[in-house]
Design an enzyme around this catalytic site. Structure first.
Site, PDB file in Angstrom:
ATOM      1  N   GLU A 168       1.741  15.828  -5.890  1.00  5.57           N
ATOM      2  CA  GLU A 168       2.591  14.682  -5.544  1.00  5.57           C
ATOM      3  C   GLU A 168       3.821  14.730  -6.448  1.00  5.57           C
ATOM      4  O   GLU A 168       3.707  14.931  -7.648  1.00  5.57           O
ATOM      5  CB  GLU A 168       1.802  13.392  -5.781  1.00  5.57           C
ATOM      6  CG  GLU A 168       2.535  12.134  -5.413  1.00  5.57           C
ATOM      7  CD  GLU A 168       1.670  10.888  -5.645  1.00  5.57           C
ATOM      8  OE1 GLU A 168       0.722  10.976  -6.447  1.00  5.57           O
ATOM      9  OE2 GLU A 168       1.941   9.862  -5.013  1.00  5.57           O
TER      10      GLU A 168
ATOM     11  N   TYR B  38       0.826  -1.227   0.000  1.00 10.53           N
ATOM     12  CA  TYR B  38       0.000   0.000   0.000  1.00 10.53           C
ATOM     13  C   TYR B  38       0.857   1.272   0.000  1.00 10.53           C
ATOM     14  O   TYR B  38       0.537   2.270   0.612  1.00 10.53           O
ATOM     15  CB  TYR B  38      -1.053  -0.037   1.128  1.00 10.53           C
ATOM     16  CG  TYR B  38      -0.662   0.407   2.515  1.00 10.53           C
ATOM     17  CD1 TYR B  38       0.288  -0.250   3.262  1.00 10.53           C
ATOM     18  CD2 TYR B  38      -1.269   1.544   3.081  1.00 10.53           C
ATOM     19  CE1 TYR B  38       0.639   0.181   4.526  1.00 10.53           C
ATOM     20  CE2 TYR B  38      -0.927   1.982   4.352  1.00 10.53           C
ATOM     21  CZ  TYR B  38       0.031   1.293   5.061  1.00 10.53           C
ATOM     22  OH  TYR B  38       0.389   1.724   6.303  1.00 10.53           O
TER      23      TYR B  38
ATOM     24  N   HIS C 129      -2.081  13.418  -9.318  1.00 10.21           N
ATOM     25  CA  HIS C 129      -1.275  12.206  -9.134  1.00 10.21           C
ATOM     26  C   HIS C 129       0.122  12.418  -9.729  1.00 10.21           C
ATOM     27  O   HIS C 129       0.239  12.874 -10.868  1.00 10.21           O
ATOM     28  CB  HIS C 129      -1.980  11.057  -9.866  1.00 10.21           C
ATOM     29  CG  HIS C 129      -1.477   9.699  -9.522  1.00 10.21           C
ATOM     30  ND1 HIS C 129      -1.570   8.651 -10.396  1.00 10.21           N
ATOM     31  CD2 HIS C 129      -0.901   9.208  -8.398  1.00 10.21           C
ATOM     32  CE1 HIS C 129      -1.070   7.555  -9.830  1.00 10.21           C
ATOM     33  NE2 HIS C 129      -0.666   7.873  -8.614  1.00 10.21           N
TER      34      HIS C 129
ATOM     35  N   GLU D 225      -6.134   9.715   1.794  1.00 18.02           N
ATOM     36  CA  GLU D 225      -6.296   9.414   0.362  1.00 18.02           C
ATOM     37  C   GLU D 225      -6.895   8.035   0.142  1.00 18.02           C
ATOM     38  O   GLU D 225      -6.538   7.073   0.831  1.00 18.02           O
ATOM     39  CB  GLU D 225      -4.903   9.493  -0.283  1.00 18.02           C
ATOM     40  CG  GLU D 225      -4.901   9.158  -1.755  1.00 18.02           C
ATOM     41  CD  GLU D 225      -3.501   9.257  -2.340  1.00 18.02           C
ATOM     42  OE1 GLU D 225      -2.629   9.907  -1.728  1.00 18.02           O
ATOM     43  OE2 GLU D 225      -3.280   8.660  -3.402  1.00 18.02           O
TER      44      GLU D 225
ATOM     45  N   HIS E  20      -4.936   3.578   0.159  1.00 15.89           N
ATOM     46  CA  HIS E  20      -4.796   2.767  -1.055  1.00 15.89           C
ATOM     47  C   HIS E  20      -5.955   1.792  -1.249  1.00 15.89           C
ATOM     48  O   HIS E  20      -5.753   0.606  -1.541  1.00 15.89           O
ATOM     49  CB  HIS E  20      -3.443   2.040  -1.063  1.00 15.89           C
ATOM     50  CG  HIS E  20      -2.781   2.108  -2.409  1.00 15.89           C
ATOM     51  ND1 HIS E  20      -3.109   1.264  -3.437  1.00 15.89           N
ATOM     52  CD2 HIS E  20      -1.840   2.948  -2.902  1.00 15.89           C
ATOM     53  CE1 HIS E  20      -2.385   1.573  -4.503  1.00 15.89           C
ATOM     54  NE2 HIS E  20      -1.612   2.596  -4.209  1.00 15.89           N
TER      55      HIS E  20
ATOM     56  N   ARG F   4      -7.655  13.917  -7.516  1.00 10.35           N
ATOM     57  CA  ARG F   4      -6.310  13.367  -7.694  1.00 10.35           C
ATOM     58  C   ARG F   4      -5.974  12.910  -9.114  1.00 10.35           C
ATOM     59  O   ARG F   4      -5.000  12.190  -9.299  1.00 10.35           O
ATOM     60  CB  ARG F   4      -6.172  12.138  -6.781  1.00 10.35           C
ATOM     61  CG  ARG F   4      -6.206  12.411  -5.330  1.00 10.35           C
ATOM     62  CD  ARG F   4      -4.827  12.616  -4.753  1.00 10.35           C
ATOM     63  NE  ARG F   4      -3.980  11.458  -4.880  1.00 10.35           N
ATOM     64  CZ  ARG F   4      -2.729  11.489  -5.326  1.00 10.35           C
ATOM     65  NH1 ARG F   4      -2.175  12.616  -5.700  1.00 10.35           N
ATOM     66  NH2 ARG F   4      -2.009  10.383  -5.402  1.00 10.35           N
TER      67      ARG F   4
ATOM     68  N   GLU G 246      -6.970   9.070  -8.275  1.00  7.72           N
ATOM     69  CA  GLU G 246      -5.802   8.786  -9.117  1.00  7.72           C
ATOM     70  C   GLU G 246      -6.116   7.748 -10.188  1.00  7.72           C
ATOM     71  O   GLU G 246      -5.398   7.663 -11.182  1.00  7.72           O
ATOM     72  CB  GLU G 246      -4.591   8.371  -8.279  1.00  7.72           C
ATOM     73  CG  GLU G 246      -4.717   7.051  -7.590  1.00  7.72           C
ATOM     74  CD  GLU G 246      -3.508   6.709  -6.720  1.00  7.72           C
ATOM     75  OE1 GLU G 246      -3.038   7.588  -5.978  1.00  7.72           O
ATOM     76  OE2 GLU G 246      -3.048   5.564  -6.788  1.00  7.72           O
TER      77      GLU G 246
HETATM   78  O1  KDG Z   1       0.275   2.985 -10.722  1.00  9.16           O
HETATM   79  C1  KDG Z   1      -0.186   2.898  -9.415  1.00  9.16           C
HETATM   80  C2  KDG Z   1       0.623   3.801  -8.518  1.00  9.16           C
HETATM   81  O2  KDG Z   1       0.778   5.006  -9.177  1.00  9.16           O
HETATM   82  C3  KDG Z   1      -0.057   4.009  -7.196  1.00  9.16           C
HETATM   83  O3  KDG Z   1       0.056   2.843  -6.441  1.00  9.16           O
HETATM   84  C4  KDG Z   1       0.583   5.157  -6.458  1.00  9.16           C
HETATM   85  O4  KDG Z   1      -1.155   5.327  -4.805  1.00  9.16           O
HETATM   86  C5  KDG Z   1      -0.258   5.847  -5.421  1.00  9.16           C
HETATM   87  C6  KDG Z   1       0.044   7.251  -5.167  1.00  9.16           C
HETATM   88  O5  KDG Z   1      -0.648   7.857  -4.374  1.00  9.16           O
HETATM   89  O6  KDG Z   1       0.972   7.767  -5.799  1.00  9.16           O
HETATM   90 MG    MG Z   2      -2.466   6.933  -4.044  1.00  8.93          MG
END
Ligand code: KDG
Ligand code: MG
Length: 408
Positions: free
Chosen positions: A344, A160, A317, A241, A217, A288, A267
């Site tokens: 991010e 995660y 993202h 998140e 996650h 996101r 995301e």
């Molecule tokens: O491709 C999947 C990842 O980008 C993801 O697991 C990353 O959760 C993520 C984040 O917040 O960057």
């Molecule tokens: Mg994420």
């Protein structure tokens, strides 16, 4: 002005970046990113087989019409692969337009609303002490916001977003040992018992000013997420998140009814239709989407504007899976967007990546500053690109202790 050719490249240092380069009869070219973790050959095929032949001869300045041509013309609309392909085209066309205007792209959006955009780093620890070291490392570097992910005592594996092993500035990465994913074990009960206390200790150690973010996650059920969000309220997180997968959007209402913790989600979204209800009903605080995944600047700007009407801020993202081209496009939107929240930030910075995608964009004191070079402000070194090719890799999948497949 006409598009004369377009090329698709796959590969990069430790990543399968999918890069689109659109050439014109005036010698100006544009670049876009169509990278998608674990499915990179598919966006490359979408671009090569359908998009590129349809681009030749079009006027690159008509980016809106070209976007609509691909979106409406696909008939089977939306979906991550199609939206990424359209997004790569769109960003490349904005790159061309801004180069034609001899301006940095943000000027075409409405200029700067801020000097630099606040970013957050990823701190990760196999246990809490390891995580504390990792957070301290980023704080010393000047970051004002850090996402914190921690191994859970008793949980055999729990990625995660937690990197393997120990060390201060590692990241979880795609496993390039093949296309069959590793399987990891998740235990919600252990997580729910441990993580609220760990977050409270982090707040106590780093004081009131640090912006602390945490990514669940997609691992919790709606009721569990509501309980968790209520319990972590005193930590004053900057955001929580993906507390649940957003397939079930009513879940966000349940969380809202029980907690004031700011919620960030999206995301895995790729269009305004994935988030318009969440935004209009003010069930989230941060959206996101990645600009590349959500149809490029043309479409991500529509999402940003809708969000602004409802006090939802952006938190695009920026996982390692996005190339510096996506990060630059987001950088330009971030300095413009009146409702910008945070970005991010994980991509730039390795010498190999900088050699492939040279740019003057820079990170200083926890802020991302876009350069004033015309266009996106990122180049693409084709000689460097020739050193790389596609490598099969995948993200893990998660199972519960009894073997039930769970959300990654
Ligand atoms: O491709 C999947 C990842 O980008 C993801 O697991 C990353 O959760 C993520 C984040 O917040 O960057
Ligand atoms: Mg994420």
């Amino acid at each position: 002005m006409k598009i004369t050719d377009a090329k698709v490249f796959v590969g990069g240092p430790g990543k399968n970046y999918v890069t689109l380069k659109i050439m014109t009869d005036q010698g100006i070219y544009g670049l876009g990113d169509a990278t998608i973790n674990g499915r990179e050959t598919l966006t490359a095929a979408y671009l090569r087989d359908y998009i590129v032949p349809n681009l030749i001869g079009k006027d690159p300045r008509n980016s809106e019409d070209i976007w609509q041509f691909f979106y409406r013309g696909a008939y089977f609309r939306r979906g991550p692969l199609a939206m990424l392909a359209f997004g790569a085209v769109d960003v490349a066309l904005w790159d061309i337009k801004a180069k034609l205007a001899n301006m940095p792209l943000y000027q075409l959006l409405g200029g700067k609303s801020r000097e630099g955009a606040l970013v957050y780093a990823h701190a990760t620890g196999s246990d809490l002490e390891d995580l504390m070291d990792s957070i301290a490392f980023y704080v010393e570097q000047g970051y004002k916001a850090v996402r914190v992910q921690c191994g859970i005592p008793g949980m055999p594996s729990a990625s995660y977003g937690v990197a393997e092993g120990k060390g201060k500035n590692r990241n979880y990465i795609t496993d390039f040992s093949g296309i069959i994913p590793k399987e990891e074990i998740w235990d919600t009960d252990l997580y729910m018992r441990y993580m609220p206390g760990a977050l409270a200790e982090i707040r106590a150690r780093f004081g009131p000013d640090l912006k602390i973010l945490h990514d669940v996650h997609h691992r919790l059920l709606p009721r569990e997420a509501a309980e968790f969000a209520k319990e972590v309220e005193p930590v004053r997180l900057y955001w929580l998140e993906d507390p649940t997968p957003a397939d079930d959007q009513d879940a966000l209402r349940l969380i809202r009814q029980h907690s004031t913790v700011p919620i960030a989600i999206g995301e895995v979204f790729n269009s305004i239709w994935d988030c318009n209800k969440l935004i209009e009903n003010e069930l989230i605080d941060f959206i996101r989407v990645a600009v590349s995944h959500a149809g490029g600047i043309t479409h991500a700007r529509r999402i940003t504007d809708l969000a602004g009407l409802h006090n939802v801020r952006t938190g695009f993202h920026g996982a390692p899976s996005h190339s510096p081209l996506c990060m630059a496009a987001q950088g330009h939107l971030n300095v413009w967007a009146p409702n910008f929240g945070i970005q991010e930030y994980l991509v730039l910075g390795t010498p190999e990546c900088d050699a492939l995608f040279p740019s003057e964009h820079r990170l200083e004191n926890g802020l991302f500053h876009v350069s004033d070079a015309p266009g996106l402000g990122v180049g693409f070194n084709e000689e460097e690109a020739a050193r790389y090719s596609y490598e099969p890799g995948s993200l893990p999948v998660a199972r519960l202790q009894d073997g039930t497949l769970w959300n990654y």
